[in-house]
Each structure stands twice: as structure tokens, then as C-alpha cells.
Design a protein around this motif. Sequence first.
Motif, short mmCIF file in Angstrom:
data_model
loop_
_atom_site.label_atom_id
_atom_site.label_comp_id
_atom_site.label_asym_id
_atom_site.label_seq_id
_atom_site.Cartn_x
_atom_site.Cartn_y
_atom_site.Cartn_z
N THR A 1 -3.37 2.26 -3.46
CA THR A 1 -3.06 3.59 -2.92
C THR A 1 -4.17 4.07 -2.01
O THR A 1 -5.35 3.93 -2.32
CB THR A 1 -2.86 4.60 -4.07
OG1 THR A 1 -1.78 4.16 -4.90
CG2 THR A 1 -2.57 5.99 -3.55
N LEU B 1 -5.36 4.74 -11.54
CA LEU B 1 -4.96 3.64 -10.68
C LEU B 1 -6.01 2.54 -10.68
O LEU B 1 -7.22 2.82 -10.66
CB LEU B 1 -4.73 4.13 -9.25
CG LEU B 1 -3.63 5.19 -9.08
CD1 LEU B 1 -3.59 5.68 -7.63
CD2 LEU B 1 -2.27 4.65 -9.51
N LEU C 1 0.83 -1.20 0.00
CA LEU C 1 0.00 0.00 0.00
C LEU C 1 0.87 1.26 0.00
O LEU C 1 1.80 1.39 0.79
CB LEU C 1 -0.92 0.02 1.22
CG LEU C 1 -1.85 1.26 1.32
CD1 LEU C 1 -2.99 1.14 0.32
CD2 LEU C 1 -2.37 1.43 2.74
N ARG C 2 0.54 2.18 -0.87
CA ARG C 2 1.16 3.50 -0.91
C ARG C 2 0.18 4.51 -0.32
O ARG C 2 -1.00 4.52 -0.68
CB ARG C 2 1.49 3.88 -2.36
CG ARG C 2 2.10 5.27 -2.55
CD ARG C 2 2.10 5.65 -4.04
NE ARG C 2 2.83 6.87 -4.30
CZ ARG C 2 2.77 7.56 -5.43
NH1 ARG C 2 1.99 7.12 -6.43
NH2 ARG C 2 3.47 8.66 -5.60
N VAL D 1 -0.66 8.51 0.06
CA VAL D 1 -0.37 9.82 -0.49
C VAL D 1 -1.20 10.86 0.25
O VAL D 1 -2.43 10.74 0.35
CB VAL D 1 -0.68 9.88 -2.01
CG1 VAL D 1 -0.47 11.30 -2.54
CG2 VAL D 1 0.19 8.90 -2.78
N LEU E 1 -5.34 7.60 -0.83
CA LEU E 1 -5.19 9.03 -1.06
C LEU E 1 -5.89 9.77 0.08
O LEU E 1 -7.11 9.67 0.23
CB LEU E 1 -5.80 9.43 -2.40
CG LEU E 1 -5.50 10.85 -2.88
CD1 LEU E 1 -4.04 10.99 -3.28
CD2 LEU E 1 -6.40 11.24 -4.05
N LEU F 1 1.58 9.50 -10.33
CA LEU F 1 0.84 8.24 -10.18
C LEU F 1 1.36 7.21 -11.18
O LEU F 1 0.61 6.40 -11.71
CB LEU F 1 -0.66 8.48 -10.38
CG LEU F 1 -1.31 9.51 -9.44
CD1 LEU F 1 -2.76 9.75 -9.83
CD2 LEU F 1 -1.21 9.06 -7.98
N VAL G 1 -7.68 2.42 -5.76
CA VAL G 1 -7.40 3.59 -4.94
C VAL G 1 -8.52 3.75 -3.91
O VAL G 1 -9.71 3.55 -4.22
CB VAL G 1 -7.24 4.87 -5.79
CG1 VAL G 1 -8.50 5.17 -6.62
CG2 VAL G 1 -6.89 6.07 -4.92
N ALA H 1 -6.83 10.14 -9.72
CA ALA H 1 -6.38 8.91 -9.08
C ALA H 1 -7.30 7.75 -9.45
O ALA H 1 -6.84 6.64 -9.75
CB ALA H 1 -6.33 9.10 -7.56
N ASP I 1 1.27 1.86 -10.64
CA ASP I 1 -0.11 1.42 -10.42
C ASP I 1 -0.13 0.41 -9.27
O ASP I 1 -0.18 -0.80 -9.47
CB ASP I 1 -0.69 0.81 -11.69
CG ASP I 1 -2.19 0.56 -11.57
OD1 ASP I 1 -2.76 0.93 -10.53
OD2 ASP I 1 -2.77 0.00 -12.52
#
Length: 387
Positions: A106, A131, A55-56, A58, A108, A100, A134, A127, A103
Amino acid sequence: MTAPTGTLPVDDGAAHTVREIAQQPGLWREVERIVAASRESLDAFLRPLMARGDLRVVLTGAGTSAFAGQLLQPALARRLGRRVEAIATTDLVTDPRGHLAQDVPTLLVSFARSGDSPESVAATGLADQLLSEVHHLVITCNEQGRLARDHAGRPQSRVLLMPGGSNDHGFAMTSSFTCMTLAALLALGGEIYAGVPERLARSVESITEGDAVERTVGALVDRAPERIVFLGSGPLKGLAEESALKVLELTGGTFMAVAESSMGFRHGPKAVLNDRTVVVVYQSNDPYTSRYDQDIVTELRGSLPPGSVVTVSAQPGEGTQGGSDDLWALPGLDGVEDAALAVSAVVYAQLIALRASLARGMTPDNPFPSGEVNRVVQGVILHSLQN
């Protein structure tokens, strides 16, 4: 709580800003209650995401909301033990494929006072467009804003609404900034922040009692400086950025304000210094990091006139060389993590901006009466992105 303007007259041109600075301790207590009441639903949303190693996270917003992300990024990366990035919506919208590019799943996290800024709405849409997966955590002060309405009820979104009073009516974001920052720490940072909002509130209430504001902020503004520099390390660099923006906004750009890290200031930005510059250094509560803050304080006090360099610190007795007025205290916050410390420390910058605006005969509630800068950004043309 004593009004933060001390003996200065407050007319209709400053009433909103004065109230919105002063109300913050009470709102922080309310934020803690809101997050606690939302804990079960927040955990149901966040825990499965945080369990994923890919997991990212942002953190995004525009202007002051972007600085909230900058301030929070180091603390949340450490607490979550994962990749956390702060990317302004203004950057994300203008270069979505760059920001972004990967992929990956994420989260956000969008910070928005009104939720009606074009970039805020566009960032979440881009996003979704670019993606495969997201999820959105929207932290906003306006239940009726488009961002809140667009994400209400969506299975991959959660909207965390701030107290109604945090939706500032004044031009500059004050209580909205501190409430959203604190809410993100409480929602994402874990139990380590339990009880911290009360400590932050009591600290600011003690700062604004008696003659403390006159002795610190009032004395600095009375020097009639032409330039001000804010310095901070780690999370406090984001605080320095927000502080400089407050001064620029409320003085209508007539008071030059610069922000940098304590170490980075030597690499060019130091050229801004002259004998009518004042410097505010936010001292980190981290023992290692604070050494760099102290180094720049010592260096600058050796070259600038007495009283030109102030340390904002929660560490009693540190940062003083020319007398106690060189240290602006944050009582009761020794040991508090810097990202939380910033929530209280920024009040000093808000008060500097307010008083400098009034000293220039301006109206802090609307420092741009001709409309060249607006409370909610206008004039943005959003262009469609073709996949």
C-alpha cells in the motif's frame, strides 16, 4: 493581483483569509517548481511502487484534506491505471481493520495542513501496524508538524513540503487545500499536467481583476440567500463537498450549505430547495459528464427564481440562460482535466464563504471565537488497537 474582496473593508478579522485566498496563483507556480526540483527523488521512490500490479493507493486526510483525496481519486485511478481509494483519516482511525482488511502493498498518501491533527498521525501508525508493507507519501504545509517530523528520513516515506505561505494562518484551509491538491496531481499524475499550474494561476488572476468578483460573487451574496447548494460530477463532487464546508466554516454554521453530485441531488437532497436557495453547479470539462450537469441546471432554473442557479464553467457561452451573470467563467481552462480545474474553481467558493462571513458581521480568520471549533482539531482521544 487585485484583492478578492473588492470594495469590502478588510480589518484584522479577515486579513489572513483575504491574503491566503489572493496568494494562491503565486503559490501554485511555486508548487510546480517544488515538484520539478523533487522529481528525481520522487521518481526514485514512486516508480518501483507503481510498477507493482498489486499496489493499492490510499488517499487520506481529515476534513478539507479528505476532500482533496475525494477530488483526486477518479483522476489518479485513471492516470495510474490501478486501484486508488480515498479514505478519510477519521474513517480509517475509527475502523482500521475494515479499511485495511486486505494486507496488500500500500502507498498511503497523507494530506495535512499542519500535520498535527491526531487522526493524521494515528492513520499512518495504524497502517504500519496492520499492513506487512506500507509506504508513505506525506504532502504537508508544515515542516515542523509531527507528521513531517515522524516521516522525515524514513526509507519507506517521502515528505513533500508545500511552500511556507501555504500553511494558512486563517481558520479555513484555502491555499493549503489547493497547493496540496495540485502537488499530488503533479507528483503522481505524470507529464500530462506540465504547464497546467500556470494556466490555473492566470485564470484566477483574470477572475479577480476589475469588477468580476462584484458582478458574480458579490451579487450572489447580496441576494441574502439562506441556503446554498454546490453540485458537481466525478472529481467535481469532491470540490462541491469542499465548497460547502468552506461556507459552513467561515459563516460559523449560520449559512446552510449542502453538497451533492449533479445526478444524486434529485434523490432526496433536493428537498433543501426553497425560494431563498442559491445553487452553484460546477460544470465538468468532460463532454459526456457535463451533459448531466447541464440537465440539472436546466431543471433547477425552471423551478427557482431567476438568478438563483449559477454555472461555474471553463466552456465559454455554456450554462447561460438568464444572462451572462448566470455563468461564472474559468478563462483559459477549456479542456483541462476536472481534478485540475477544481483547483481554480474552488476560489469562487472561497470568495462566497469570505463575503458571506463578512456580510454577517463575522471574523473569517476566526469564525468561532469561543473555541467550539478549532483550526487544528482538539479533544480527540486515540485508543490503542490490539492485534
